[in-house]
Design a protein around this motif. Structure first.
Motif, short mmCIF file in Angstrom:
data_model
loop_
_atom_site.label_atom_id
_atom_site.label_comp_id
_atom_site.label_asym_id
_atom_site.label_seq_id
_atom_site.Cartn_x
_atom_site.Cartn_y
_atom_site.Cartn_z
N ILE A 373 0.82 -1.21 0.00
CA ILE A 373 0.00 0.00 0.00
C ILE A 373 0.85 1.26 0.00
N THR A 374 2.07 1.18 0.55
CA THR A 374 2.91 2.37 0.61
C THR A 374 3.30 2.86 -0.78
N GLN A 375 3.43 1.94 -1.74
CA GLN A 375 3.75 2.35 -3.12
C GLN A 375 2.62 3.18 -3.71
N LEU A 376 1.38 2.73 -3.47
CA LEU A 376 0.24 3.48 -3.96
C LEU A 376 0.17 4.85 -3.30
N LEU A 377 0.36 4.89 -1.99
CA LEU A 377 0.28 6.16 -1.28
C LEU A 377 1.41 7.10 -1.71
N ASP A 378 2.58 6.56 -1.98
CA ASP A 378 3.69 7.40 -2.47
C ASP A 378 3.34 8.05 -3.81
N MET A 379 2.70 7.28 -4.70
CA MET A 379 2.31 7.82 -6.00
C MET A 379 1.28 8.94 -5.83
N LEU A 380 0.31 8.71 -4.95
CA LEU A 380 -0.69 9.75 -4.69
C LEU A 380 -0.04 10.98 -4.07
N GLN A 381 0.88 10.75 -3.15
CA GLN A 381 1.53 11.86 -2.46
C GLN A 381 2.43 12.66 -3.39
N SER A 382 2.97 12.00 -4.42
CA SER A 382 3.87 12.70 -5.35
C SER A 382 3.14 13.77 -6.15
N THR A 383 1.80 13.75 -6.13
CA THR A 383 1.05 14.79 -6.82
C THR A 383 1.14 16.13 -6.11
N GLY A 384 1.48 16.10 -4.83
CA GLY A 384 1.49 17.34 -4.05
C GLY A 384 0.13 17.73 -3.54
N LEU A 385 -0.89 16.92 -3.83
CA LEU A 385 -2.25 17.26 -3.39
C LEU A 385 -2.49 16.89 -1.93
N VAL A 386 -1.91 15.77 -1.50
CA VAL A 386 -2.19 15.26 -0.16
C VAL A 386 -0.94 14.65 0.45
N LYS A 387 -1.00 14.43 1.76
CA LYS A 387 0.03 13.69 2.49
C LYS A 387 -0.67 12.59 3.28
N PHE A 388 0.08 11.53 3.62
CA PHE A 388 -0.50 10.39 4.31
C PHE A 388 0.32 10.03 5.54
N SER A 389 -0.39 9.59 6.58
CA SER A 389 0.23 8.95 7.74
C SER A 389 -0.53 7.66 7.99
N ILE A 390 0.19 6.61 8.37
CA ILE A 390 -0.43 5.32 8.67
C ILE A 390 -0.19 4.99 10.13
N ILE A 391 -1.27 4.80 10.86
CA ILE A 391 -1.19 4.41 12.27
C ILE A 391 -2.09 3.20 12.46
N LYS A 392 -1.46 2.05 12.70
CA LYS A 392 -2.18 0.77 12.78
C LYS A 392 -2.96 0.57 11.49
N ASN A 393 -4.28 0.40 11.58
CA ASN A 393 -5.05 0.18 10.36
C ASN A 393 -5.78 1.45 9.91
N LYS A 394 -5.25 2.59 10.29
CA LYS A 394 -5.85 3.87 9.89
C LYS A 394 -4.92 4.63 8.98
N ILE A 395 -5.48 5.23 7.94
CA ILE A 395 -4.72 6.11 7.05
C ILE A 395 -5.25 7.52 7.22
N ILE A 396 -4.37 8.43 7.66
CA ILE A 396 -4.75 9.83 7.85
C ILE A 396 -4.36 10.61 6.59
N VAL A 397 -5.33 11.27 5.99
CA VAL A 397 -5.10 12.04 4.77
C VAL A 397 -5.20 13.51 5.13
N SER A 398 -4.19 14.27 4.73
CA SER A 398 -4.20 15.71 5.01
C SER A 398 -3.60 16.46 3.83
N LYS A 399 -3.77 17.77 3.79
CA LYS A 399 -3.25 18.60 2.71
C LYS A 399 -1.78 18.91 2.96
#
Length: 399
Positions: A373-399
């Motif tokens: 999943i980190t590869q997918l999140l890295d690709m999304l994050q490379s857009t500059g639109l969002v950032k991600f944090s993963i804590i246990k089974n939660k994904i936090i999405v922020s600008k």
């Protein structure tokens, strides 16, 4: 067909380590439509990586030459002919000539910035979904299919239920005790997918967080009716005397024999029915989901109906996008982060939490559902639109 098999063979041929038997197997698999689609999406993803690495023009031409060699010499020169009438054949010929630099190969780079993937915090490993489901028999017994051995599971109403070596549930008529009132239910949770062959030999692929309810036997029924929650792909056995009916969120589909996909998740804005082959009639149900309201459409192959509240429309479909999940991929087309993360949530079985206002920009791309999943999140994050944090089974999405 396991989607990763043709990709493994392709990579071996690319590295010139494939045996003659493996090369022949590759040729055979190219005749399978699911395999062609899986390989096509793999090529798209490779171009994502080519573009992401900022390779020189010479390096990119070298990548193109490798692909051209595989298609024009390793495949086309072999004795096993491809079906020239199939979309897959046209695609392969085009790929050998123009090298598959597709719009989806641009992935998220319309919005690419210099944001570092180091801004993503990973605290817990999240794995992709698996082949599993829960079968509930008419007597209420529940069978977790990933934890039972292959072979016979049960006998009900003159039907034997078994699990095949490739993990498929198969119904086989063995007697005349066909109790029309007995129902079975097959359900997948988040992070699960499964395939079933119904008593009439129709086949159904269930996506994550989906359920179908169906009779143990269709004998003595005027129609072959099932109920769907979530998403499923159908290949229906032809029987003109007994139409196949799929009832889902606010709609009813009638078919005689065809291939189609239905996306009817409760948390999606639209109910999407995409026709791959044959013909289906889609009808809108009224608010109590029992009677028809009159709005309906006869779909042609390549068309998609969209039902959203009172709106019912038909448009040309992106078939690859509609069935990508079935062959092991996510394909996004002009989707915002929230839509993408709903798919991610169902497949990786995670909770998604949003902090602050999230941009609504539409993104496009093709990604394997079986990668970290980190590869997918890295690709999304490379857009500059969002950032991600993963804590246990939660994904936090922020600008």
């Amino acid at each position: 067909m396991e989607p990763n098999r043709i990709i493994l063979l392709y990579d071996k041929i690319k590295r010139k380590t494939a045996s003659e038997d493996e090369q022949q197997e590759f040729d055979q698999l190219l005749q399978d439509e699911d395999a062609e689609q899986a390989l096509k999406m793999h090529w798209d993803q490779q171009w994502i990586e080519v573009l992401a690495e900022d390779k020189s023009a010479l390096q990119i031409r070298n990548e193109q030459e490798i692909l051209r060699d595989i298609l024009s010499h390793e495949v086309a020169a072999r004795s096993i002919p491809l079906n020239k009438k199939s979309p897959g054949y046209k695609y392969l010929v085009a790929a050998a000539c123009v090298l598959i630099v597709l719009a989806s190969g641009l992935f998220f780079f319309n919005h690419k910035s210099s944001v570092s993937s180091n801004q993503r915090t990973v605290v817990h490993a999240i794995v992709p979904g698996k082949n599993s489901a829960t079968l509930t028999l008419a007597n209420g017994k529940k069978i977790v299919l990933s934890s039972v051995a292959n072979g016979e599971l049960a006998k009900e109403a003159g039907v034997k239920i078994s699990k095949s070596a490739d993990g498929q549930i198969i119904y086989e008529i063995i007697g005349t005790d066909n109790n029309s009132n007995q129902l079975n239910t097959l359900s997948t949770s988040n992070g699960e997918t499964y395939r079933i062959r119904l008593p009439d030999q129709s086949e159904v692929w269930l996506n994550a967080a989906s359920t179908i309810k169906y009779p143990v036997s269709f004998a003595n029924h005027a129609t072959r009716k099932i109920e769907l929650i979530g998403e499923a792909y159908f290949e229906i056995a032809r029987d003109k005397k007994h139409p196949f009916i799929v009832e889902s969120k606010e709609q009813r589909i009638e078919v005689l024999g065809t291939h189609f996909n239905v996306n009817a998740y409760a948390n999606e804005n639209n109910v999407k029915t995409t026709l791959i082959e044959g013909s289906v009639k889609v009808q809108k149900l009224n608010s109590n989901a029992k009677t028809l309201e009159g709005e309906q459409a006869i779909l042609k192959p390549g068309e998609q109906s969209l039902l959203s509240g009172d709106e019912f429309n038909v448009k040309q479909a992106d078939v690859e996008e509609a069935i990508a999940w079935k062959i092991g991929f996510f394909k996004f087309k002009d989707e915002n982060i929230q839509s993408i993360m709903r798919k991610v949530s169902r497949w990786y079985d995670v909770e998604v939490i949003y902090k602050g206002e999230i941009p609504q920009s539409g993104l496009e791309g093709t990604v394997s559902r079986y990668q970290d999943i980190t590869q997918l999140l890295d690709m999304l994050q490379s857009t500059g639109l969002v950032k991600f944090s993963i804590i246990k089974n939660k994904i936090i999405v922020s600008k």
